[in-house]
Design a protein around this motif. Structure first.
Motif: not given
Length: 713
Positions: A238-249, A274-280
């Protein structure tokens, strides 16, 4: 380090301008709502100066209570204990997961949260995504200077969990199409939804896997990187304005991780934050990020652009060596400080001074939140039924759910039936189990006669048969547990109503219950020699179907309360054993102690058991014990026939009533009275059994309503 060194001469973090309009995807055509043109033009020079969305968060603090472990030495007072009472009380201590975290980002950017395990990355993402219970989180999260309300955030945002929660037997295209049916409004034509799905498949780079099933441990499907991109696609349909991702990689190789983040970059450039957490992140991934936040045990140790990171550590006195991955160096350096005596306190304080000396790099929004959302909707963003009315004044109308309830029920039912149809072995095993059980009972209780032994054997058949319905339903326990986290992900952001899921679950399961009913009832009714004719068979089928209905509803309710399969099976089997014990077969109702009689009325087996007894023994003209048969099942059964007749004469003289060898002594009504089946009619028992099914479905709904908040406490 080319992408970092080239910009390292800047003293302050910089925000890359957004060069594309909403929905402008490279080499991808995507329809806009209300417009037949599939592609939008790049932003003009004047449009680039506008800043539709700026997300800011200030002083986010989150504390949790940690109760100390109860150890043996704490149970006995110690002489050297300063406060022995405190050791015995076990009062919880407080642990800080986030400590005054602040930051800012805007549309067109990817903000990445980095840190070691336990640093607070996922907690910060949950805080920004409103996945922490109200009152537990301190601080503010604002979009364009306005505090985000929970209802609005659910509509304009999406959250991609770390685990890929997908239906294994659906293809990639089917998975995204069902997501489109859920999240895109009914007013949008079917062909435009298909165009949106096809454009998204190209955007995600999974065209070659479009017709491949997702797969699981037992079915070969798409790769891990493709699964992750499908998970992202479901939430951005639905093409959101805010996108949160928990370690997508997480768990992906370097190439797959880069492809995932590259997709996220295109999503950001389409007008999203786009806001996401990422390890390394690798060097290539780092080049796609616009803003970094490094955390250490809930504290911010760096916040800014990747290009400023080398200068930050150089000014701190720990320059990053040449040809070294700057994020690897930063994470290793932070981990080394965490193991020191003073910890990361010096780095945290230095970051505060650094932020004070750094000029603000985020422009202020020149539109209010409603104006910005309305402008995005008018350009095709947020495809969820929002409407912008008027030219000079903006009236924003964004519904909580994209579709009415009946559309949700229809789509849920179609998806569930399609997924089940591709796993026929699951229902086949249940059908075979029911049929085999019915066949065994039919052959064991073959053609029962109307003797006292036949009565006892009928009672045993009915008690076992009715309890079989409920034990068979125990196999339904894992069904919802397998979908539990998919359900939580989808309902957390208003994909559909919980009530729609409950109704769809009941509708989809009911045809299978009818098949199971016929597979059990037809072989046993004539083989056992049950009474009642065609009407008796009809009621026999109805009460078995009602038993399957109430049993499946009961197990479904327990699956909504108990998240563990093994614990669930243990509890289900135990409770069903208690239901069978108190149904009235093993112990007569009049003999049950008063303090346990309540369980007799709660027993789900009681009502179908009494119903089939009345269906079998309701004929007042049918006799089951005549004359000398009264001595059956007693020690007098072995006496000669003439002696039994002599004893009947003696009894006749004592009672003043003529009793011969053909005199009827026990009718069906006598059996029902002896079994204490005299309170409800068989139709009332049927009604109660069906009502139990609806009651447990209602409890299932409330368990989902209360137990799937998907928020931290």
């Amino acid at each position: 380090m080319a992408c970092i060194v080239a910009a390292d001469e800047d003293n302050a973090p910089s925000f890359a301008p957004v060069e594309t309009k909403a929905h402008h995807l490279e080499n991808v055509k995507k329809p806009a709502i209300g417009d037949d043109s599939p592609v939008q033009e790049p932003l003009t020079r004047e449009e680039r100066t506008t800043v539709p969305f700026v997300l800011s968060f200030d002083n986010l603090t989150y504390n949790v209570s940690v109760r100390p472990k109860l150890e043996f030495q704490n149970l006995t007072p110690q002489r050297n204990t300063e406060d022995p009472e405190l050791a015995l009380t076990g009062k919880p201590s407080t642990k800080t997961l986030l400590d005054n975290i602040s930051g800012k980002t805007r549309d067109g950017e990817i903000m990445a949260v980095l840190g070691a395990s336990g640093s607070g990355k996922s907690t910060l993402i949950d805080a920004l995504a409103n996945r922490i219970a109200k009152g537990s989180l301190e601080g503010t999260v604002k979009l364009n200077g306005e505090t985000l309300q929970s209802r609005m955030l659910k509509i304009i945002s999406a959250y991609v969990m770390q685990d890929d929660l997908l239906f294994p037997m659906l293809t990639v295209e089917e998975t995204l199409m069902f997501a489109a049916d859920f999240r895109l409004p009914r007013s949008l034509p079917k062909w435009k939804k298909k165009l949106r799905v096809q454009a998204l498949i190209d955007q995600l780079g999974i065209r070659n896997a479009a017709t491949t099933i997702i797969g699981d441990e037992g079915h070969r499907g798409i790769s891990g990187g493709e699964r992750r991109r499908v998970s992202i696609g479901i939430d951005i349909i639905h093409d959101p304005i805010l996108l949160f991702l928990d370690e997508p990689t997480s768990g992906l190789d370097s190439t797959s991780a880069f492809m995932v983040v590259n997709v996220l970059k295109k999503i950001a450039q389409s007008g999203s934050i786009v806001i996401m957490s990422i390890h390394q992140p690798s060097h290539r991934v780092l080049c796609l990020l616009d803003r970094l936040i490094f955390l250490s045990r809930g504290h911010t140790v760096y916040s800014g652009s990747p290009v400023s990171l080398p200068r930050f550590f150089a000014d701190f006195g720990s320059p990053i060596p040449e040809n070294e991955n700057i994020t690897e160096f930063a994470l290793d350096f932070i981990r080394e400080l965490e193991g020191s005596a003073t910890g990361t306190r010096a780095l945290v304080e230095f970051n505060k001074r650094w932020q004070e000396m750094t000029p603000p790099s985020s422009p202020h929004p020149n539109l209010t939140l409603k104006e910005a959302i309305a402008a995005s909707i008018s350009r095709g963003k947020l495809v969820s039924g929002g409407e912008s009315i008027g030219t000079t004044t903006t009236i924003l109308a964004v519904p909580a759910f994209a579709n009415p309830m009946w559309i949700e029920i229809k789509t849920l039912s179609q998806r569930s039936m399609l997924n089940s149809r591709r796993q026929p072995e699951l229902f086949g095993i249940k059908l075979v189990a029911v049929f085999v059980t019915g066949f065994i009972l039919a052959t064991v209780f073959w053609r029962l006669d109307n003797s006292p032994k036949g009565i006892r054997e009928r009672l045993g058949f009915f008690s076992f048969a009715m309890s079989t319905m409920y034990y068979t339903c125990a196999q339904a326990l894992p069904e919802f547990l397998e979908e539990r986290y998919i359900f939580m992900r989808e309902t957390a952001y208003n994909t559909y109503r919980r009530s729609s899921y409950v109704l769809s679950h009941a509708i989809v399961s009911f045809p299978g219950l009818i098949v199971l009913t016929l597979a059990f009832a037809i072989p046993t009714f004539w083989a056992v020699g049950l009474d009642g004719g065609p009407m008796g068979l009809l009621f026999y089928c109805l009460i078995i179907l009602a038993s399957f209905w109430s049993g499946s509803s009961f197990v479904t309710f327990l699956s909504g309360v108990i998240p563990n399969v093994m614990v669930g099976y243990t509890i289900v089997v135990a409770i069903l054993a208690y239901f069978l014990l108190f149904c009235g077969f093993f112990i007569n109702k009049n003999r049950i102690p008063d303090y346990w009689i309540w369980f007799h009325y709660l027993s789900l087996v009681k009502y179908p058991y009494e119903a089939v007894l009345q269906n079998e023994f309701s004929d007042a003209t049918k006799c089951f014990v005549r004359g000398v048969q009264t001595f059956d099942n007693t020690p007098l059964e072995e006496l000669p026939y003439d002696m039994k007749l002599s004893m009947l004469d003696t009894v006749s003289q004592s009672l003043g009533k003529n009793i011969t060898s053909s005199t009827c002594l026990t009718t069906g009504a006598d059996i029902l009275m002896h079994q204490s089946v005299n309170q409800l009619s068989k139709w009332h028992c049927l009604f109660v059994t069906v009502a139990f099914g609806f009651f447990f479905r209602a409890l299932f709904y409330f368990s989902l309503l209360l137990g799937s908040k998907n928020k931290r406490r």
